[in-house]
Design a protein around this motif. Structure first.
Motif, PDB file in Angstrom:
ATOM      1  N   VAL A   1      52.282  51.616  12.663  1.00  0.00           N
ATOM      2  CA  VAL A   1      50.879  51.387  13.048  1.00  0.00           C
ATOM      3  C   VAL A   1      50.267  52.703  13.499  1.00  0.00           C
ATOM      4  O   VAL A   1      50.890  53.471  14.239  1.00  0.00           O
ATOM      5  CB  VAL A   1      50.785  50.333  14.168  1.00  0.00           C
ATOM      6  N   ASP A   2      49.069  52.965  13.051  1.00  0.00           N
ATOM      7  CA  ASP A   2      48.342  54.175  13.413  1.00  0.00           C
ATOM      8  C   ASP A   2      48.248  54.298  14.935  1.00  0.00           C
ATOM      9  O   ASP A   2      47.769  53.379  15.609  1.00  0.00           O
ATOM     10  CB  ASP A   2      46.938  54.102  12.811  1.00  0.00           C
ATOM     11  N   PRO A   3      48.705  55.427  15.507  1.00  0.00           N
ATOM     12  CA  PRO A   3      48.634  55.591  16.970  1.00  0.00           C
ATOM     13  C   PRO A   3      47.227  55.419  17.528  1.00  0.00           C
ATOM     14  O   PRO A   3      47.065  54.965  18.663  1.00  0.00           O
ATOM     15  CB  PRO A   3      49.153  57.017  17.185  1.00  0.00           C
ATOM     16  N   ALA A   4      46.220  55.776  16.747  1.00  0.00           N
ATOM     17  CA  ALA A   4      44.843  55.617  17.248  1.00  0.00           C
ATOM     18  C   ALA A   4      44.516  54.149  17.465  1.00  0.00           C
ATOM     19  O   ALA A   4      43.823  53.796  18.431  1.00  0.00           O
ATOM     20  CB  ALA A   4      43.855  56.245  16.262  1.00  0.00           C
ATOM     21  N   ARG A   5      45.022  53.303  16.569  1.00  0.00           N
ATOM     22  CA  ARG A   5      44.789  51.862  16.746  1.00  0.00           C
ATOM     23  C   ARG A   5      45.516  51.358  17.997  1.00  0.00           C
ATOM     24  O   ARG A   5      44.984  50.545  18.756  1.00  0.00           O
ATOM     25  CB  ARG A   5      45.299  51.101  15.530  1.00  0.00           C
ATOM     26  N   LEU A   6      46.738  51.852  18.182  1.00  0.00           N
ATOM     27  CA  LEU A   6      47.499  51.439  19.360  1.00  0.00           C
ATOM     28  C   LEU A   6      46.864  51.967  20.641  1.00  0.00           C
ATOM     29  O   LEU A   6      46.903  51.298  21.676  1.00  0.00           O
ATOM     30  CB  LEU A   6      48.941  51.925  19.247  1.00  0.00           C
TER      31      LEU A   6
END
Length: 358
Positions: free
Chosen positions: A11-16
């Motif tokens: 999962v994209d760290p920005a989303r997390l």
């Protein structure tokens, strides 16, 4: 190539990070609410103190800081910290007022006993001192314990460990001052250990929550994407990317064919392969093998579109293993191995999922 495949999804760290901030905002607001509830108990404590010492002028502003107008996360953090710090200061001020009132009361009682207007029956200085003695060792120890207890983290204050209570009891009834001091040192050390353990537990909890957030996000996005692409899913899909396991998806016109999804959330592995429901145990005919290969070719374009849509929403897929259509026989499964998939409601369900707490 659309034979059996295995992917490592991330999962994209920005989303997390966006999810982490949402979760921190929620926790920050909870902490603010709890601290303000603690503030609300202070006026009654002050009123009880005034009732106990009516001759004392006990004035203390116990108004908590007003909530900020800005609800930005950084502002909430600052307000939470300021609110907690001022609560500690207010409690310390209450403690000082209590000690001052007790000392003043003792001094006034002593002076009254020694004044010329005292009763005709003479009292010795020893009698007066005994009647108006300063706080006893037991009272001093109780006050010392309260100060130590305020240093303890909130979780252990709510549910103090039995070992801490045992050491507290021993401290309060210690036979000598030296023994009490030794026990006080042990109490301080135990409180420090408990606070460190709590900090470690909170850090582990934070890491676990981040992992859980990634799994929930994958579950939500993949579920919504499958719905948008028109797939039916087994009931077990609801927790597949959180708890792991196997589930099957199917397009309405696939007949006896399904795609089996096997997920290992702890590793981020996703296995995809076409399966066919069949009670026959005989070897596959050439005609059946051709149809199986056609189905795998159909799934080829479909799964590429699925991966592309997931990538657009922050879920990347790294290929770990891939086989071409027909390279391996399509696995046959018994009818009872597949639960009847249910039609996923398209946009309505997706909209509700976006609003549901991850």
């Amino acid at each position: 190539m659309s034979g059996p495949k295995c992917y490592r999804y991330t999962v994209d760290p920005a989303r997390l990070e966006a999810e982490r901030q949402r979760r921190e905002r929620h926790e920050c607001q909870q902490a603010i609410d709890q601290t303000r509830a603690a503030w609300s108990a202070l006026p009654q404590t002050l009123a009880d103190l005034q009732h106990r010492y009516p001759a004392e002028a006990l004035a203390l502003d116990l108004t908590p800081p007003a909530p900020p107008m800005d609800d930005a996360l950084a502002t909430l953090r600052q307000y939470r910290n300021r609110l907690h710090q001022q609560l500690l200061q207010a409690r310390a001020e209450l403690q000082r007022l209590t000690e001052r009132a007790a000392a003043n009361h003792a001094a006034k009682t002593l002076l009254a006993g020694l004044s010329p207007e005292a009763p005709a029956v003479l009292r010795t200085a020893a009698d007066v001192l005994r009647a108006s003695a300063p706080p006893s060792p037991a009272e001093e120890r109780d006050a010392a314990w309260q100060r130590l207890f305020q240093r303890l983290n909130d979780a252990d204050q709510s549910h103090p460990p039995a070992t801490l209570i045992e050491r507290r009891d021993a401290f309060l009834i210690a036979a000598s001052a030296s023994h009490a001091e030794a026990l006080a040192a042990e109490l301080r050390q135990q409180i420090q250990r408990l606070n460190q353990a709590q900090r470690t537990a909170l850090e582990q909890q934070r890491q676990q929550e981040e992992q859980d957030a990634a799994r929930r996000y994958a579950q939500q996005v993949i579920g919504e994407t499958l719905a948008e692409l028109g797939y039916d899913v087994e009931p077990g899909f609801a927790t597949l990317f959180v708890e792991g396991g196997v589930a099957h998806i199917q397009q309405p016109d696939w007949g006896d064919y399904y795609v089996r999804l096997r997920v290992k959330p702890e590793a981020g592995d996703l296995n995809l392969n076409v399966v066919r429901v069949s009670e026959e145990r005989a070897s596959t005919s050439n005609e059946q093998a051709r149809r199986d290969q056609e189905m795998e070719a159909t799934w080829c374009a479909a799964h590429r579109e699925l991966l592309q849509r997931l990538a657009e929403q922050g879920i990347a897929s790294q290929s770990l293993r891939a086989h071409a259509p027909g390279e391996l026989p399509v696995q046959c499964v018994q009818p009872d191995a597949v639960q009847r998939p249910s039609r996923v409601q398209r946009r309505q369900t997706a909209g509700r999922l976006r609003q549901r707490e991850l």
